[in-house]
Design a protein around this motif. Structure first.
Motif, short mmCIF file in Angstrom:
data_model
loop_
_atom_site.label_atom_id
_atom_site.label_comp_id
_atom_site.label_asym_id
_atom_site.label_seq_id
_atom_site.Cartn_x
_atom_site.Cartn_y
_atom_site.Cartn_z
N ASP A 163 0.66 -0.92 -0.09
CA ASP A 163 0.46 -0.11 0.07
C ASP A 163 0.86 1.46 0.13
N ALA A 164 1.16 1.77 -1.00
CA ALA A 164 2.14 2.92 -1.47
C ALA A 164 0.87 4.59 -0.65
N GLU A 165 0.49 4.16 0.52
CA GLU A 165 -0.22 5.41 1.56
C GLU A 165 0.73 5.12 2.73
N LEU A 166 1.17 3.37 2.83
CA LEU A 166 1.41 2.96 4.41
C LEU A 166 3.32 3.24 4.46
N ASN A 167 4.22 3.37 3.57
CA ASN A 167 5.23 2.91 2.83
C ASN A 167 6.45 3.84 4.07
N ASP A 168 5.66 4.63 4.87
CA ASP A 168 6.36 5.29 5.95
C ASP A 168 6.48 4.23 7.25
N TRP A 169 5.83 3.23 7.20
CA TRP A 169 5.32 2.49 8.60
C TRP A 169 6.82 1.39 8.86
N THR A 170 6.46 1.30 9.22
CA THR A 170 7.57 -0.05 9.38
C THR A 170 7.29 -1.64 10.78
N ASP A 216 -11.12 -14.37 13.57
CA ASP A 216 -9.68 -15.14 13.69
C ASP A 216 -10.14 -14.99 12.10
N LYS A 217 -8.57 -15.03 11.12
CA LYS A 217 -8.71 -15.17 10.04
C LYS A 217 -8.91 -15.19 8.95
N ASN A 218 -9.68 -13.35 9.26
CA ASN A 218 -10.58 -12.32 8.53
C ASN A 218 -9.14 -11.61 8.37
N GLU A 219 -8.26 -11.84 7.77
CA GLU A 219 -7.33 -11.30 7.04
C GLU A 219 -7.52 -9.60 6.46
N GLU A 220 -9.04 -9.64 5.62
CA GLU A 220 -9.15 -8.58 4.59
C GLU A 220 -9.78 -7.04 6.02
N GLU A 221 -10.57 -7.75 7.55
CA GLU A 221 -10.71 -6.81 7.70
C GLU A 221 -9.59 -6.27 8.96
N PHE A 222 -9.14 -7.87 9.83
CA PHE A 222 -7.45 -6.85 9.97
C PHE A 222 -7.43 -5.72 9.10
N TYR A 223 -6.28 -6.00 8.13
CA TYR A 223 -5.32 -4.90 7.14
C TYR A 223 -6.90 -3.89 6.92
N HIS A 224 -7.43 -3.90 7.12
CA HIS A 224 -8.40 -2.57 6.87
C HIS A 224 -8.67 -1.49 8.12
N LYS A 225 -8.90 -2.70 8.95
CA LYS A 225 -8.65 -1.11 10.74
C LYS A 225 -7.45 -1.48 10.61
N MET A 226 -6.54 -1.75 10.50
CA MET A 226 -5.00 -1.22 10.75
C MET A 226 -4.58 -0.32 9.69
N HIS A 227 -4.94 -0.18 8.50
CA HIS A 227 -4.70 0.48 7.83
C HIS A 227 -5.14 1.60 7.90
N ALA A 228 -6.93 1.78 8.79
CA ALA A 228 -7.34 2.57 8.72
C ALA A 228 -6.56 3.71 10.14
N LEU A 229 -6.53 2.90 10.81
CA LEU A 229 -5.56 3.18 12.50
C LEU A 229 -4.36 3.63 11.92
N MET A 230 -3.98 3.37 10.46
CA MET A 230 -2.81 4.41 10.53
C MET A 230 -2.61 5.09 9.99
N LEU A 231 -3.72 5.64 9.53
CA LEU A 231 -4.11 6.73 8.77
C LEU A 231 -4.42 7.72 8.82
N ASP A 232 -4.97 7.60 10.28
CA ASP A 232 -6.13 8.50 11.67
C ASP A 232 -4.81 9.01 12.21
N ALA A 233 -3.85 9.66 12.56
CA ALA A 233 -2.93 10.08 13.60
C ALA A 233 -4.49 10.16 14.60
N ASN A 234 -5.42 10.80 14.91
CA ASN A 234 -6.43 11.82 15.86
C ASN A 234 -6.69 10.03 16.71
N LYS A 235 -7.20 9.08 15.73
CA LYS A 235 -7.91 8.34 16.62
C LYS A 235 -6.51 7.17 17.34
N ARG A 236 -5.93 6.91 17.14
CA ARG A 236 -4.56 6.31 17.33
C ARG A 236 -4.50 7.06 18.87
N MET A 237 -4.24 8.34 19.00
CA MET A 237 -3.56 9.25 19.56
C MET A 237 -4.78 8.65 21.06
#
Length: 390
Positions: free
Chosen positions: A244-251, A341-362
């Motif tokens: 995902d090009a939007e997340l290329n600054d995450w490790t 469990d094992k829902n890779e799509e759900e896991f990815y989308h929840k992680m993706h949303a948190l990665m892009l939303d600094a306020n929500k993470r805080m």
């Protein structure tokens, strides 16, 4: 109160979750004026810093147990997951003039044991054995596996029943586990069950002002064992993050070691992943403080220490929902996420949303820290004192 902690391994906070919990509880008990003793079956070597007790013993024959009980005037015996020692301790108490209560503590989700006898696990024991003797033992298990597996599974069922029969209390990590224990041990009585969760591993909580210093890092702290921890699932999710090009600054950092590390490194290489690193055995505190998100993909846990740790350092957890205890730790959507469990799509989308939303993470990081304070050492030891005084 004089308390005898009975453990399979010598006690060090650095050994593992069971040993760390025992060390912290016994240290706090001693600070409160109780005397604590340790009887263990297996030494762990010189690489660990050992926990102090008022007395340490290694002979768990019934006669030795009798002598410890009477000489140290033991009031309570706490067996920390030591199924193999229950019968000897019970027989030793029967020979002693004092009759302290016996409490058996189960540190995992009941019924997990057969997974460690899965062929994959036995085969890896053979492949990655560090000594010739261990390699030979593992090879024997491989060769007799069709007989070994059902025999070991049956023995675990029996151990559950023996522990329930001989001990005065069975202490589980969650009240939700009593049905699982009864089912696995073929037990129809629930009167002996009590539940106390694990305390947080560290006494410090990350200051709120330090949350702004966190880096765009996802963290796993675990033993590298595919049968239980299923890190391959986390690596597959991370593949989608790297794509995902939007997340290329995450490790992504994995702290820990274990027999499956070779397979994980090979998988990372095959998938061409560049922003994932294996950190090995490390003190995880610095990693928690710097990381923003935490992943757990385990097939089963009891009350995972690392999940508590992630909360107290404001590292928001995303967890496959495989254990009842997770629901007592995580308020879904508030201090972390529970994912089907094992829902890779759900896991990815929840992680993706948190990665892009600094306020929500805080917001979730602050909630994580506050929620972890339910499990401070002081509160958990007070619950232990209450149970021991019943």
């Amino acid at each position: 109160m004089n308390i005898l902690f009975v453990t399979v391994f010598q006690i060090s906070e650095q050994k593992g979750g069971t040993e760390r919990t025992t060390a912290r509880i016994s240290n706090e008990m001693r600070r409160r004026g109780h005397k604590c003793y340790n009887l263990y079956a297996k030494p762990i070597g010189d690489m660990f810093e050992m926990t102090e007790f008022d007395g340490i013993y290694t002979n768990y024959s019934p006669e030795s147990v009798r002598d410890i009980i009477d000489s140290q005037q033991i009031d309570k015996i706490i067996l920390e997951g030591a199924f193999i020692m229950v019968k000897n301790v019970y027989d030793g108490r029967a020979k002693a003039s004092r009759k302290p209560s016996m409490l058996f503590v189960h540190h995992f989700a009941p019924g997990y044991e057969p997974y460690f006898n899965a062929f994959y696990s036995i085969w890896n024991q053979f492949r990655y054995a560090q000594s010739l003797s261990n390699r030979v033992k593992a090879l024997v298990k491989v060769l007799i596996y069709p007989v070994f597996k059902p025999y070991m599974d049956a023995s675990f069922h029996k151990l559950y029943k023996v522990a329930y029969s001989l001990c005065d209390k069975i202490v589980l990590l969650s009240p939700e586990y009593s049905d699982d224990y009864c089912k696995f041990g073929n037990i129809n009585d629930k009167r002996k069950f009590a539940s106390i969760p694990n305390a947080v591993s560290f006494d410090e909580f990350i200051p709120l002002e330090d949350l702004s210093k966190k880096e765009k890092t996802v963290l796993i702290v675990t033993r590298l064992d595919e049968v239980q921890k299923r890190i391959s699932l986390a690596i597959k999710i991370w593949k989608r993050i790297e794509d995902d090009a939007e997340l290329n600054d995450w490790t992504f950092k994995i702290v820990g070691f274990g027999e499956s590390e070779h397979e994980y490194r090979k998988m990372v290489s095959t998938l061409g992943l560049k922003r994932i690193s294996f950190e090995g055995r490390q003190n995880p505190v610095g990693y928690y403080k710097k990381s923003s998100l935490f992943m757990m993909t385990s097939l089963f846990e009891g009350w995972p220490m690392t999940l508590n740790e992630s909360l107290q350092f404001g590292c928001v957890p995303l967890v496959y929902d495989t254990c009842a205890s997770f629901h007592e730790i995580i308020n879904d959507g508030e201090n972390g996420y529970l994912v089907t469990d094992k829902n890779e799509e759900e896991f990815y989308h929840k992680m993706h949303a948190l990665m892009l939303d600094a306020n929500k993470r805080m917001v979730m990081q602050k909630a994580a820290i506050e929620s972890s304070k339910r499990f401070t050492l002081d509160k958990i030891v007070s619950r232990w004192e209450k149970l021991l005084n019943e």
